[in-house]
Enzyme design. Structure first.
Site, PDB file in Angstrom:
ATOM      1  CG  HIS A 100      -2.008   0.864   1.108  1.00 44.35           C
ATOM      2  ND1 HIS A 100      -1.917   2.338   1.399  1.00 44.35           N
ATOM      3  CD2 HIS A 100      -3.185   0.675   0.584  1.00 44.35           C
ATOM      4  CE1 HIS A 100      -2.996   2.867   1.124  1.00 44.35           C
ATOM      5  NE2 HIS A 100      -3.953   2.001   0.547  1.00 44.35           N
ATOM      6  CG  ASP A 143      -8.974  -4.147  -2.606  1.00 42.64           C
ATOM      7  OD1 ASP A 143     -10.017  -4.170  -2.115  1.00 42.64           O
ATOM      8  OD2 ASP A 143      -8.251  -3.037  -3.293  1.00 42.64           O
TER       9      ASP A 143
HETATM   10  N1  CMC Z   1       4.477  -7.436  -5.147  1.00 47.18           N
HETATM   11  C1  CMC Z   1       5.873  -7.135  -5.027  1.00 47.18           C
HETATM   12  N2  CMC Z   1       6.438  -6.280  -4.970  1.00 47.18           N
HETATM   13  C2  CMC Z   1       5.652  -4.938  -4.700  1.00 47.18           C
HETATM   14  C3  CMC Z   1       4.414  -5.020  -4.734  1.00 47.18           C
HETATM   15  C4  CMC Z   1       3.417  -6.285  -4.761  1.00 47.18           C
HETATM   16  N3  CMC Z   1       2.339  -6.299  -4.588  1.00 47.18           N
HETATM   17  N4  CMC Z   1       4.155  -3.915  -4.016  1.00 47.18           N
HETATM   18  C5  CMC Z   1       5.073  -2.960  -4.032  1.00 47.18           C
HETATM   19  N5  CMC Z   1       6.263  -3.880  -4.196  1.00 47.18           N
HETATM   20  C6  CMC Z   1       7.608  -3.498  -4.166  1.00 47.18           C
HETATM   21  C7  CMC Z   1       7.885  -2.634  -5.424  1.00 47.18           C
HETATM   22  O1  CMC Z   1       8.538  -3.238  -6.403  1.00 47.18           O
HETATM   23  C8  CMC Z   1       9.101  -1.726  -4.641  1.00 47.18           C
HETATM   24  O2  CMC Z   1      10.370  -2.603  -4.590  1.00 47.18           O
HETATM   25  P1  CMC Z   1      11.630  -1.742  -4.768  1.00 47.18           P
HETATM   26  O3  CMC Z   1      11.849  -0.803  -3.473  1.00 47.18           O
HETATM   27  O4  CMC Z   1      12.846  -2.949  -4.759  1.00 47.18           O
HETATM   28  O5  CMC Z   1      11.688  -1.130  -5.882  1.00 47.18           O
HETATM   29  C9  CMC Z   1       8.719  -1.432  -3.249  1.00 47.18           C
HETATM   30  O6  CMC Z   1       7.837  -2.661  -3.005  1.00 47.18           O
HETATM   31  C10 CMC Z   1       7.678  -0.319  -3.219  1.00 47.18           C
HETATM   32  O7  CMC Z   1       6.644  -0.413  -4.049  1.00 47.18           O
HETATM   33  P2  CMC Z   1       6.214   0.897  -5.071  1.00 47.18           P
HETATM   34  O8  CMC Z   1       5.458   0.485  -6.095  1.00 47.18           O
HETATM   35  O9  CMC Z   1       7.141   2.118  -4.771  1.00 47.18           O
HETATM   36  O10 CMC Z   1       4.852   1.517  -3.776  1.00 47.18           O
HETATM   37  P3  CMC Z   1       3.743   2.166  -4.326  1.00 47.18           P
HETATM   38  O11 CMC Z   1       3.357   3.177  -3.089  1.00 47.18           O
HETATM   39  O12 CMC Z   1       3.869   3.145  -5.451  1.00 47.18           O
HETATM   40  O13 CMC Z   1       2.529   1.159  -4.709  1.00 47.18           O
HETATM   41  C11 CMC Z   1       0.656  -0.325  -4.542  1.00 47.18           C
HETATM   42  C12 CMC Z   1       1.573   0.788  -3.761  1.00 47.18           C
HETATM   43  C13 CMC Z   1      -0.720  -0.396  -3.865  1.00 47.18           C
HETATM   44  C14 CMC Z   1       0.290   0.418  -5.894  1.00 47.18           C
HETATM   45  C15 CMC Z   1       1.702  -1.344  -4.833  1.00 47.18           C
HETATM   46  O14 CMC Z   1       1.839  -2.039  -3.673  1.00 47.18           O
HETATM   47  C16 CMC Z   1       1.092  -2.537  -5.711  1.00 47.18           C
HETATM   48  O15 CMC Z   1       1.156  -2.331  -7.061  1.00 47.18           O
HETATM   49  N6  CMC Z   1       0.099  -3.546  -5.057  1.00 47.18           N
HETATM   50  C17 CMC Z   1      -0.654  -4.662  -5.630  1.00 47.18           C
HETATM   51  C18 CMC Z   1      -1.734  -4.006  -6.221  1.00 47.18           C
HETATM   52  C19 CMC Z   1      -2.698  -3.611  -4.626  1.00 47.18           C
HETATM   53  O16 CMC Z   1      -3.063  -4.722  -4.098  1.00 47.18           O
HETATM   54  N7  CMC Z   1      -3.379  -2.475  -5.024  1.00 47.18           N
HETATM   55  C20 CMC Z   1      -4.595  -2.345  -3.775  1.00 47.18           C
HETATM   56  C21 CMC Z   1      -4.119  -1.236  -2.844  1.00 47.18           C
HETATM   57  S1  CMC Z   1      -5.401  -1.305  -1.498  1.00 47.18           S
HETATM   58  C22 CMC Z   1      -6.709  -0.772  -2.164  1.00 47.18           C
HETATM   59  C23 CMC Z   1      -6.565   0.676  -2.461  1.00 47.18           C
HETATM   60  O17 CMC Z   1      -6.298   1.597  -2.012  1.00 47.18           O
HETATM   61  O18 CMC Z   1      -7.378   0.946  -3.570  1.00 47.18           O
END
Ligand code: CMC
Length: 432
Positions: free
Chosen positions: A308, A366
């Site tokens: 998240h 989710d």
């Molecule tokens: N699986 C694998 N690696 C992940 C994941 C994941 N689900 N989420 C984040 N990471 C890694 C990412 O690769 C990065 O690694 P590094 O530091 O080595 O580059 C690190 O964790 C930080 O991730 P980020 O992409 O910079 O984080 P963000 O805040 O931009 O993204 C997110 C948040 C929710 C979009 C992301 O965690 C994600 O894509 N999760 C899967 C989709 C999901 O479940 N979304 C629902 C969110 S909750 C409901 C809502 O609010 O809508």
């Protein structure tokens, strides 16, 4: 008392300026940079809004490091345990918990707006039978302004209130109609003696030819999920609603734009993506392979339902919904069903993995909502629609708050331009 300021020293020009600090009731203060460009000639650069507060708001507060979520100051754990979705919707819209007569009146008003104009139903026949319910929902919600002209004057607080009630009331009806269209069954009219969530179940699952019994566990689970999903401060879809609304667009159009932003798999589309991912994994023995894929930086695969932007501690909603998930599985499902075993095994293995521990990637709300929906018999392509129904109350509360602000103005971010410098037009015969 002098306002607190922050001194910005420009090492390039040696100039130093004072910028005011905006302090809220809780949470970190924000540097007010509205005069930065005028004073120093710089924009700020923050794609993804990692450190930018886009507005002041007194609706929802999140402390992602501590795993805290408050609606109008009330902890989510207390609301989830004691309140109902409509009571929380009232709280978000009007700022305080309602007295009994006010809640009764609000419930009555919402139930009086549940029907949709008969002509609106014709829209569905324009959609192919296998249209994704989110696609038809975007279209139908966007069209509401063509029917309800008496609630589109955004400068009239009464219009705003009626529009908010209409949106909250009609979303389950529109969702039910979207689903019925996708399976070729007749639309079911709302039954206003039922609770908000029971009415939704009725419109989705009853048929004119048979009696339909509402399952109390299903009704209770949906109500809880809706409370957990109702608002989440300035997330992507809420920010979209505010951005669209800042131009003066009507509320129905704004909510429709919020639905489109919600649809993406990084946001509300994640609950559907979790189920599709679990189906793809298929068997618990395949989990290590998928965890390895999620860790591989050359592979775009991510574990859906994990991580998240704000919560770098456990998502407090996930803690609550996890418990409900187990309760629903026990009462309505089969805890030994290989599909649910697979989900719970994935949760266990990911939580033990260093990659996920170091990055504080916990299961989010989710991950569990999708599993509950599956037990309740809600089809996968309806999962994000369910999220949209709940979030509508948050969207309208945030939209209303923004429009009511005396100094509200159009949201218009700037950019760092990366294109060609100015150049002269070249006649086509001379182009290479
Ligand atoms: N699986 C694998 N690696 C992940 C994941 C994941 N689900 N989420 C984040 N990471 C890694 C990412 O690769 C990065 O690694 P590094 O530091 O080595 O580059 C690190 O964790 C930080 O991730 P980020 O992409 O910079 O984080 P963000 O805040 O931009 O993204 C997110 C948040 C929710 C979009 C992301 O965690 C994600 O894509 N999760 C899967 C989709 C999901 O479940 N979304 C629902 C969110 S909750 C409901 C809502 O609010 O809508």
């Amino acid at each position: 008392m002098a306002k607190e300021t922050v001194t910005i020293i420009d090492n390039v020009t040696g100039k130093s300026i004072e910028l005011p600090l905006r302090t809220g009731t809780i949470g970190p203060p924000a540097i007010d940079i509205t005069t930065l460009y005028k004073k120093l000639g710089y924009f700020t650069y923050d794609p993804g809004f990692m450190a930018t507060a886009s507005c002041r708001s007194n609706i929802t507060y999140i402390d992602g490091d501590k795993g805290v979520l408050l609606y109008r100051g009330y902890p989510i754990e207390q609301l989830a345990g004691k309140s109902t979705f409509l009571e929380v919707a009232y709280l978000l819209l009007y700022g305080d918990l309602p007295t009994r007569p006010r809640l009764d009146e609000f419930t009555k008003v919402i139930s009086r707006h549940t029907m949709i104009n008969e002509s609106l139903k014709n829209f569905y026949s324009g959609f192919y039978h296998d249209a994704h319910p989110m696609a038809s929902m975007v279209g139908v919600v966007g069209s509401l302004s063509a029917f309800y002209h008496d609630s589109t004057d955004i400068h009239d607080p009464k219009h705003r209130d009626i529009a908010a009630h209409r949106m909250i009331a009609k979303m389950p009806t529109i969702a039910g109609a979207s689903y019925k269209h996708s399976i070729g069954e007749p639309f079911v009219y709302p039954k206003n003696s039922l609770s908000y969530c029971a009415n939704l179940l009725h419109m989705m699952f009853s048929v004119p030819s048979e009696e339909y019994q509402i399952d109390a566990v299903a009704e209770q689970a949906l109500d809880l999920i809706f409370i957990l999903h109702v608002d989440h401060e300035q997330n992507a879809s809420t920010s979209t609603v505010r951005l669209a609304g800042s131009s003066g667009a009507n509320p129905f159009a704004c909510i429709s734009s919020g639905i489109t932003a919600l649809w993406g798999p990084a946001h509300g589309g994640a609950n559907e993506a979790v189920l599709l991912m679990l189906e793809e994994i298929g068997d618990a023995k395949e989990i290590p392979k998928y965890i390895a894929k999620a860790k591989d930086k050359d592979d775009p695969f991510r574990l859906m339902g994990f991580g998240h932007r704000i919560y770098k501690n456990y998502d407090p909603r996930a803690r609550i919904i996890r418990e409900m998930c187990h309760r629903v599985l026990k009462r309505l499902g089969d805890e030994n069903d290989p599909f649910f075993e697979l989900a719970l095994k994935l949760e266990e293995l990911a939580l033990q993995d260093d990659y996920f521990i170091e990055r504080k990637l916990y299961p989010n709300v989710d991950f569990y909502s999708g599993i509950i929906y599956k037990v309740l018999g809600i089809p996968t392509n309806m999962f994000t629609v369910m999220f949209a129904i709940a979030r509508t109350a948050g969207w309208v509360a945030q939209w209303t708050e923004m429009i009511a602000e005396p100094d509200q103005r159009i949201a218009r971010p700037r950019q760092v331009y990366d294109g060609s410098p100015e150049r002269d037009y070249v006649p086509i015969e001379l182009r290479k």
